[in-house]
Design an enzyme around this catalytic site. Structure first.
Site, PDB file in Angstrom:
ATOM      1  N   TYR A 153       3.618 -32.671 -27.736  1.00 14.84           N
ATOM      2  CA  TYR A 153       4.587 -32.418 -26.648  1.00 14.84           C
ATOM      3  C   TYR A 153       6.019 -32.425 -27.198  1.00 14.84           C
ATOM      4  O   TYR A 153       6.813 -31.533 -26.909  1.00 14.84           O
ATOM      5  CB  TYR A 153       4.397 -33.491 -25.583  1.00 14.84           C
ATOM      6  CG  TYR A 153       5.163 -33.273 -24.303  1.00 14.84           C
ATOM      7  CD1 TYR A 153       4.643 -32.474 -23.287  1.00 14.84           C
ATOM      8  CD2 TYR A 153       6.396 -33.894 -24.078  1.00 14.84           C
ATOM      9  CE1 TYR A 153       5.328 -32.283 -22.090  1.00 14.84           C
ATOM     10  CE2 TYR A 153       7.086 -33.718 -22.894  1.00 14.84           C
ATOM     11  CZ  TYR A 153       6.550 -32.917 -21.895  1.00 14.84           C
ATOM     12  OH  TYR A 153       7.236 -32.739 -20.713  1.00 14.84           O
ATOM     13  N   SER A 210      12.540 -30.838 -21.876  1.00 15.25           N
ATOM     14  CA  SER A 210      12.281 -32.236 -21.529  1.00 15.25           C
ATOM     15  C   SER A 210      13.275 -33.109 -22.281  1.00 15.25           C
ATOM     16  O   SER A 210      13.847 -32.672 -23.295  1.00 15.25           O
ATOM     17  CB  SER A 210      10.858 -32.603 -21.973  1.00 15.25           C
ATOM     18  OG  SER A 210      10.651 -34.001 -21.907  1.00 15.25           O
TER      19      SER A 210
HETATM   20  P1  NAD Z   1       2.528 -30.335 -13.197  1.00 17.92           P
HETATM   21  O1  NAD Z   1       1.257 -30.702 -13.847  1.00 17.92           O
HETATM   22  O2  NAD Z   1       2.760 -30.683 -11.773  1.00 17.92           O
HETATM   23  O3  NAD Z   1       2.815 -28.788 -13.332  1.00 17.92           O
HETATM   24  C1  NAD Z   1       2.444 -28.052 -14.448  1.00 17.92           C
HETATM   25  C2  NAD Z   1       2.230 -26.649 -13.994  1.00 17.92           C
HETATM   26  O4  NAD Z   1       1.795 -25.863 -15.114  1.00 17.92           O
HETATM   27  C3  NAD Z   1       1.137 -26.539 -12.919  1.00 17.92           C
HETATM   28  O5  NAD Z   1       1.522 -25.578 -11.966  1.00 17.92           O
HETATM   29  C4  NAD Z   1      -0.065 -26.071 -13.716  1.00 17.92           C
HETATM   30  O6  NAD Z   1      -0.987 -25.351 -12.918  1.00 17.92           O
HETATM   31  C5  NAD Z   1       0.621 -25.182 -14.721  1.00 17.92           C
HETATM   32  N1  NAD Z   1      -0.209 -24.877 -15.892  1.00 17.92           N
HETATM   33  C6  NAD Z   1      -0.884 -25.732 -16.688  1.00 17.92           C
HETATM   34  N2  NAD Z   1      -1.579 -25.054 -17.609  1.00 17.92           N
HETATM   35  C7  NAD Z   1      -1.327 -23.739 -17.393  1.00 17.92           C
HETATM   36  C8  NAD Z   1      -1.755 -22.548 -18.002  1.00 17.92           C
HETATM   37  N3  NAD Z   1      -2.614 -22.559 -19.023  1.00 17.92           N
HETATM   38  N4  NAD Z   1      -1.311 -21.381 -17.491  1.00 17.92           N
HETATM   39  C9  NAD Z   1      -0.474 -21.344 -16.424  1.00 17.92           C
HETATM   40  N5  NAD Z   1      -0.028 -22.445 -15.814  1.00 17.92           N
HETATM   41  C10 NAD Z   1      -0.448 -23.636 -16.291  1.00 17.92           C
HETATM   42  O7  NAD Z   1       3.662 -30.950 -14.132  1.00 17.92           O
HETATM   43  P2  NAD Z   1       5.253 -30.974 -14.031  1.00 17.92           P
HETATM   44  O8  NAD Z   1       5.670 -32.370 -14.281  1.00 17.92           O
HETATM   45  O9  NAD Z   1       5.736 -30.274 -12.836  1.00 17.92           O
HETATM   46  O10 NAD Z   1       5.639 -30.140 -15.349  1.00 17.92           O
HETATM   47  C11 NAD Z   1       6.319 -28.914 -15.316  1.00 17.92           C
HETATM   48  C12 NAD Z   1       7.147 -28.774 -16.574  1.00 17.92           C
HETATM   49  O11 NAD Z   1       8.156 -29.778 -16.597  1.00 17.92           O
HETATM   50  C13 NAD Z   1       6.320 -28.940 -17.860  1.00 17.92           C
HETATM   51  O12 NAD Z   1       6.753 -28.003 -18.834  1.00 17.92           O
HETATM   52  C14 NAD Z   1       6.684 -30.349 -18.287  1.00 17.92           C
HETATM   53  O13 NAD Z   1       6.547 -30.528 -19.659  1.00 17.92           O
HETATM   54  C15 NAD Z   1       8.119 -30.430 -17.836  1.00 17.92           C
HETATM   55  N6  NAD Z   1       8.617 -31.794 -17.689  1.00 17.92           N
HETATM   56  C16 NAD Z   1       8.074 -32.652 -16.768  1.00 17.92           C
HETATM   57  C17 NAD Z   1       8.584 -33.931 -16.668  1.00 17.92           C
HETATM   58  C18 NAD Z   1       8.056 -34.911 -15.666  1.00 17.92           C
HETATM   59  O14 NAD Z   1       8.435 -36.085 -15.731  1.00 17.92           O
HETATM   60  N7  NAD Z   1       7.227 -34.517 -14.721  1.00 17.92           N
HETATM   61  C19 NAD Z   1       9.624 -34.347 -17.498  1.00 17.92           C
HETATM   62  C20 NAD Z   1      10.131 -33.458 -18.418  1.00 17.92           C
HETATM   63  C21 NAD Z   1       9.626 -32.191 -18.504  1.00 17.92           C
END
Ligand code: NAD
Length: 257
Positions: free
Chosen positions: A152, A139
């Site tokens: 985080y 991130s």
């Molecule tokens: P999201 O909530 O759509 O996806 C998260 C995924 O992780 C989902 O598929 C969820 O089911 C899964 N998950 C959660 N707990 C779990 C567990 N215990 N076991 C297995 N799977 C689990 O969120 P996202 O935004 O797509 O996030 C995905 C990644 O990207 C994360 O690591 C997040 O930190 C990172 N990220 C997101 C953003 C953003 O702006 N959306 C920015 C930077 C980084």
């Protein structure tokens, strides 16, 4: 570049970025293994939809990324792992002195420790296959901080550090390990932060998006899951064979500030 014959495991991929990455890797020809902690018909239907649309193989395997043994079992059950995308993640926004211990532990386990377990299980398979790619979805918060996101930010900085270490341990092998650092992407994870942030800053939804979230992102646009998927495909390409141990920001200029 075709990824035909390569198996990609994407943790946390029944929604958001992980799902977008799974689609792009499948479109590039990889067999994809989707994952989350649930085992619903719709989880398996998502994988079936990818297989139908791309003509490739797509499976869904349930495994809870907060548990080390399940992280390792996911890789074993997949049977092959040429490409490992460590993406599963959760968020909780709270001042550090009020931060619930269970939330801290869950964020560190899912966002950071899971990458340790899956990488440890996948590297022997990559070595045997003579090729491998590890991509950690970190991130902008792996490079900078924001208030109220202590767990985080700590986990994502940890992932960036682990990325560099794995890259050094595999530097003389045809295996690379990199981290992608997205800025804001409008996924369910970000949607869930909006109500708390509205309360904290006493703002409406549009104001929070513009003045708090995209305020940090000079492009003033969310990054998309397709752009994150495309970056993963690039890191799997021959052009990226000498890119290892580094971070690629997909953040509209956030970390240039
Ligand atoms: P999201 O909530 O759509 O996806 C998260 C995924 O992780 C989902 O598929 C969820 O089911 C899964 N998950 C959660 N707990 C779990 C567990 N215990 N076991 C297995 N799977 C689990 O969120 P996202 O935004 O797509 O996030 C995905 C990644 O990207 C994360 O690591 C997040 O930190 C990172 N990220 C997101 C953003 C953003 O702006 N959306 C920015 C930077 C980084």
């Amino acid at each position: 570049m075709s990824l035909k014959g390569k198996t990609a495991i994407i943790t946390g991929s029944n929604s958001g970025i992980g799902l977008g990455v799974a689609w792009e890797l499948a479109r590039a020809g990889a067999d994809v293994v989707l994952n989350s902690f649930t085992d619903r018909d719709e989880d398996h239907a998502i994988a079936a939809g990818i297989a139908t649309e791309t003509g490739g193989n797509a499976r869904y395997i349930k495994a809870d990324m907060s548990k080390g043994d399940e992280c390792r079992a996911l890789v074993e059950q997949a049977g092959a792992c040429d490409i490992l995308i460590n993406n599963a993640g959760i968020q909780h926004v709270c001042p550090i002195d009020e931060f619930p211990v269970d939330k801290w532990d869950a964020i560190i386990a899912i966002n950071m420790n899971s990458s340790f377990h899956t990488t440890a299980a996948a590297l022997p398979m990559m070595r045997k296959a003579g090729w491998g790619r590890v991509v950690n979805i970190a991130s902008a918060h792996g490079l900078t901080a924001s208030p109220y996101k202590a767990a985080y930010v700590a986990a994502k900085h940890g992932v960036v550090g682990m990325t560099k270490t794995v890259a050094l341990e595999t530097a003389e092998e045809p295996i690379t390990c990199n981290a992608i650092c997205p800025g804001y992407v409008l996924t369910p994870l970000v949607e869930a932060q909006i109500p708390d942030t509205m309360a904290k800053y006493n703002m409406g939804r549009d104001e929070v998006i513009k003045k708090v979230m995209l305020e940090r992102q000079p492009s003033r646009e969310f990054a998309t899951v397709e752009q994150l998927g495309g970056t993963c495909v690039f890191l799997c390409s021959d052009a990226a064979a000498q890119i290892t141990g580094t971070t690629i920001s997909v953040d509209g200029g956030w970390t240039a500030l």
